[in-house]
Design a protein around this motif. Sequence first.
Motif, mmCIF file in Angstrom:
data_model
loop_
_atom_site.group_PDB
_atom_site.id
_atom_site.type_symbol
_atom_site.label_atom_id
_atom_site.label_comp_id
_atom_site.label_asym_id
_atom_site.label_seq_id
_atom_site.Cartn_x
_atom_site.Cartn_y
_atom_site.Cartn_z
ATOM 1 N N LYS B 18 0.817 -1.198 0.000
ATOM 2 C CA LYS B 18 0.000 0.000 0.000
ATOM 3 C C LYS B 18 0.860 1.261 0.000
ATOM 4 N N LYS B 44 0.200 12.455 6.973
ATOM 5 C CA LYS B 44 0.973 13.481 7.687
ATOM 6 C C LYS B 44 1.923 12.853 8.705
ATOM 7 N N SER B 45 1.386 11.970 9.528
ATOM 8 C CA SER B 45 2.247 11.334 10.539
ATOM 9 C C SER B 45 3.319 10.492 9.869
ATOM 10 N N HIS B 205 -4.845 19.333 13.117
ATOM 11 C CA HIS B 205 -6.169 19.283 12.485
ATOM 12 C C HIS B 205 -6.921 20.577 12.725
HETATM 13 N N1 LIG Z 1 2.189 1.064 10.576
HETATM 14 C C1 LIG Z 1 1.395 1.131 9.486
HETATM 15 N N2 LIG Z 1 1.215 0.026 8.738
HETATM 16 C C2 LIG Z 1 0.410 0.065 7.640
HETATM 17 N N3 LIG Z 1 -0.243 1.160 7.226
HETATM 18 C C3 LIG Z 1 -0.112 2.282 7.924
HETATM 19 C C4 LIG Z 1 0.715 2.332 9.111
HETATM 20 N N4 LIG Z 1 0.658 3.587 9.619
HETATM 21 C C5 LIG Z 1 -0.159 4.284 8.806
HETATM 22 N N5 LIG Z 1 -0.615 3.513 7.795
HETATM 23 C C6 LIG Z 1 -1.508 3.940 6.706
HETATM 24 O O1 LIG Z 1 -0.914 5.019 6.016
HETATM 25 C C7 LIG Z 1 -1.844 6.024 5.726
HETATM 26 C C8 LIG Z 1 -1.397 7.345 6.310
HETATM 27 O O2 LIG Z 1 -1.440 7.243 7.715
HETATM 28 P P1 LIG Z 1 -0.989 8.420 8.674
HETATM 29 O O3 LIG Z 1 -1.047 7.911 10.060
HETATM 30 O O4 LIG Z 1 0.307 8.929 8.200
HETATM 31 O O5 LIG Z 1 -2.134 9.486 8.418
HETATM 32 P P2 LIG Z 1 -2.361 10.888 9.128
HETATM 33 O O6 LIG Z 1 -2.447 11.885 8.046
HETATM 34 O O7 LIG Z 1 -1.364 11.104 10.196
HETATM 35 O O8 LIG Z 1 -3.788 10.696 9.755
HETATM 36 P P3 LIG Z 1 -4.365 11.322 11.117
HETATM 37 O O9 LIG Z 1 -4.676 12.727 10.803
HETATM 38 O O10 LIG Z 1 -5.590 10.513 11.366
HETATM 39 O O11 LIG Z 1 -3.326 11.153 12.170
HETATM 40 C C9 LIG Z 1 -3.169 5.555 6.279
HETATM 41 O O12 LIG Z 1 -3.916 4.999 5.226
HETATM 42 C C10 LIG Z 1 -2.801 4.490 7.267
HETATM 43 O O13 LIG Z 1 -3.775 3.505 7.317
#
Ligand SMILES: Nc1ncnc2c1ncn2[C@@H]1O[C@H](COP(=O)(O)OP(=O)(O)OP(=O)(O)O)[C@@H](O)[C@H]1O
Lengths: 337, 252
Positions: B18, B44-45, B205
């Motif tokens: 993915k 973002k994270s 956010h």
């Molecule tokens: N350890 C992991 N293993 C597999 N997929 C992951 C992992 N961490 C995040 N993802 C996927 O990567 C994508 C981005 O996740 P991320 O946590 O970076 O989003 P985000 O922008 O920080 O969201 P939020 O605002 O909810 O914190 C998401 O689809 C998440 O499901």
Amino acid sequence: MDKEINIGDTISKGDVPNDITMNSSPFSKKIKQSTRIKESLIKYFFAINGTAALIFIILIFIFLFKEGFRAFEHIQLVDFIYHNRLAEDGTSSKVFEWFPTSDEARYSLIPLILGTLLTAIPATILSTILGVGAGIYLAEIANPKAKEILKPIVELFAGIPTVVLGFLMLVVGASFFNDLLNPTNRLNAFIAALGLSFVVIPIIASLTEDALHSIPNDLRMASYGIGATKWQTISKVILPAATSGISASILLGFGRAIGETMIVLMAAGNAANITSNIFQSVRTMTATIAAEMGEVSQGSDHYFALFFIGIVLFTITFFLNLIAEVIINKMRKKNTF
Amino acid sequence: MKETKITVKNLNLFYGEKQALADISIDIYSQRVTAFIGPSGCGKSTFLRVINRMNDLIDDVRITGKIQIDGIDIYDKNLDVVNLRKRIGMVFQKSNLFPKTIYENLIFGPRINGIKDRKVLDEIAEKTLIQAALWEEVKDRLDDPALSLSGGQQQRLCIARALAVEPQIILMDEPASALDPISTAKIEELIDELKKNYTIVIVTHNMQQAARVSDYTAFFYLGRLIEYDKTSRIFTNPSNRQTEDYVTGRFG
Ligand SMILES: Nc1ncnc2c1ncn2[C@@H]1O[C@H](COP(=O)(O)OP(=O)(O)OP(=O)(O)O)[C@@H](O)[C@H]1O
Ligand SMILES: [Mg+2]
């Protein structure tokens, strides 16, 4: 979905997509009559089982204490510690011996308690080193593949019948160490402790692993984020946070070592020596009960004395388990923020 | 004059099969606050963790592209990751203090860096607490459990703990999302103060917060960087339609 469904509405099968049936809908208030009967039957089944287990435990408890305390009809509490031997010239001396079948019956539990400790303590020390190490490896270091292989192996050890372990120590272990270390007795506390370790290591390893798993991942992230290495993270963050869980695992392992019977019966040599020499034969409380209960005449002082040993054992393991349980519960509460 | 601290070129990141980040290129400037905004799950994270290589700790992550800090490729095979993380502080959404005392939390970093002298450690503790605007509140209770602090204090202690290893970059992942308005305001003040000496990247956010604290804002959507510009521009006159919809709250 174009049709609105209100909470509590009865949904006919036709409206519901795929496999969502009426019963599994979390919002459905109406539950089929047959389901309700089934649910309550299941509930009663488990309630009866639970109560039965509790009743059996209480019955065992009562039986043990009733029989055990009958020992005091003819034996005094001090007799369980030492026997006063009167010499011909009128002087008396204290004898710490377990010899209930002699004309001058001696009931001192001291050699048996020492025998138990001399096998259980070394076994627990060895198992703590190896078991905690294995737990740390499984929880923190092993990659998923290694873990997939190692975890079942550790669990397999816990499943080996103790009579097999006892037999192995008796035949193979004893001979090997007899040549290697030239011990005082061929069968001795050391051999028994090694055998016990096979049982105790899996307990400590898996409980340590559980304790480490219950440490929130946030703490690992915090540590790595600051620039700690894996080893610094384990030793300075993870292990200190898991101390209580690991101590509980050691206590439970110690309890198991004290209560284990077959291995010590077969491998410890069964001579009720008073010794601190780990290479001498000893006899444990459990082995004494197992070996003598079959031959003792029911209702004799000896018979009741064996039950009294049972009380002592029961009390020790009960408190070890209780303390461990309290520690584990505290740990659970602490780690759920 | 703005100096580039972090340069990212054509970054792609995959969790297994993915793809979570796609073709991201961005320059992050020194002594500025850069905000990452975007809907949940947009990466973002994940991107934040690219910068201090925390993704290394997750199995099955694949990264392509180029990420440089001060011109040095941080994904170079010979680079010391532990050392890299010492130069980059990270603050998480949920305070993750160690179950130790306030003092021990503060000196955790310096201590693993080999500082043993109690006097030096004391000085670091005081200095970072003052920096994190927490000194007055905790100076008399340094030996209390860190978890006895309030949520806002805990989060500021996390920041202080990160500062104690003298990083150059501070990454903050929704540092105030679990806090009350007053604690949030304190954190924002703190960020404003810290940016004089540090490069700060903050995920949030809260649009008002992004507008208040940041100099630059990057809008992410579905793993892509949609728009990156001065914060004032992103919030008043974005060039992209999706950005405009998102910052004005019209996003579906
Ligand atoms: N350890 C992991 N293993 C597999 N997929 C992951 C992992 N961490 C995040 N993802 C996927 O990567 C994508 C981005 O996740 P991320 O946590 O970076 O989003 P985000 O922008 O920080 O969201 P939020 O605002 O909810 O914190 C998401 O689809 C998440 O499901
Ligand atoms: Mg996130």
